[in-house]
Design a protein around this motif. Structure first.
Motif, PDB file in Angstrom:
ATOM      1  N   TRP A 100      -2.314  -4.682  -5.588  1.00 32.75           N
ATOM      2  CA  TRP A 100      -1.022  -4.622  -4.904  1.00 32.75           C
ATOM      3  C   TRP A 100       0.108  -4.512  -5.934  1.00 32.75           C
ATOM      4  N   LYS A 103       0.292  -1.119  -7.465  1.00 35.43           N
ATOM      5  CA  LYS A 103       0.825  -0.120  -6.533  1.00 35.43           C
ATOM      6  C   LYS A 103       2.343  -0.239  -6.365  1.00 35.43           C
ATOM      7  N   TYR A 104       2.864  -1.457  -6.313  1.00 33.37           N
ATOM      8  CA  TYR A 104       4.252  -1.654  -5.909  1.00 33.37           C
ATOM      9  C   TYR A 104       5.203  -2.174  -6.978  1.00 33.37           C
TER      10      TYR A 104
END
Length: 169
Positions: A100, A103-104
């Motif tokens: 996560w 990705k962000y």
């Protein structure tokens, strides 16, 4: 005396064990960096934990059954920390969190490469890595596959990025 819990919610109870800002980083360092001694955990992490916080978190992780501590046979005054089965089973959580974050969030390439590979490898890779950790920390023999294991592949990918950045940097 039993400590009062905020609720019986499994997410709340898990956070009460590993929800501070250091515990999962200590577990990360034990899993991915094979850091098993107090001094390694104290000095080889970029986040810079203080010795009193590290000692406190190790005590909590010991009390909760996530790690164990044994005397180091090579040095009488040192302890060697190992993940328990419970601790090893936190790997998918760390893999999901790192995926996560990759990705962000603005992760660095060298610290993000393992997250990328674990995310791409998914649950099959996580299970293989947990078997490796069981052998390292619990002494559980496993069937070895030809070629580098997951830990070695993750480390090689990290080293490759570090070397490339040093060459161009």
């Amino acid at each position: 005396m039993t400590e009062q819990k905020r609720s019986g919610c499994p997410i709340n109870l898990t956070l009460e064990v590993v929800g501070d800002k250091w515990s999962l980083l200590i577990i990360r360092d034990m899993m991915f960096g094979n850091r098993r001694h107090f001094r390694e955990l104290l000095t080889k992490s970029e986040e810079g934990i203080s010795s009193n916080i590290l000692a406190d978190r190790l005590r909590t992780l010991l009390d909760q059954g996530i790690i164990t501590r044994d005397d180091d046979p090579s040095h009488k005054q040192k302890g060697i920390y190992s993940l328990t089965g419970q601790g090893i089973e936190l790997l998918p959580i760390l893999a999901q969190m790192s995926g996560w974050g990759f990705k962000y969030l603005p992760v660095t390439e060298e610290l993000g490469i393992r997250a990328k590979l674990l995310s791409e490898g998914g649950p099959k890779m996580w299970a293989e890595f947990m078997d490796e950790l069981r052998e390292i920390h619990l002494g559980v023999k496993r069937r070895r596959k030809a070629g580098p294991n997951v830990g070695e592949r993750l480390q090689a990918a990290y080293q490759k990025v570090v070397a490339r950045k040093a060459k161009t940097g």
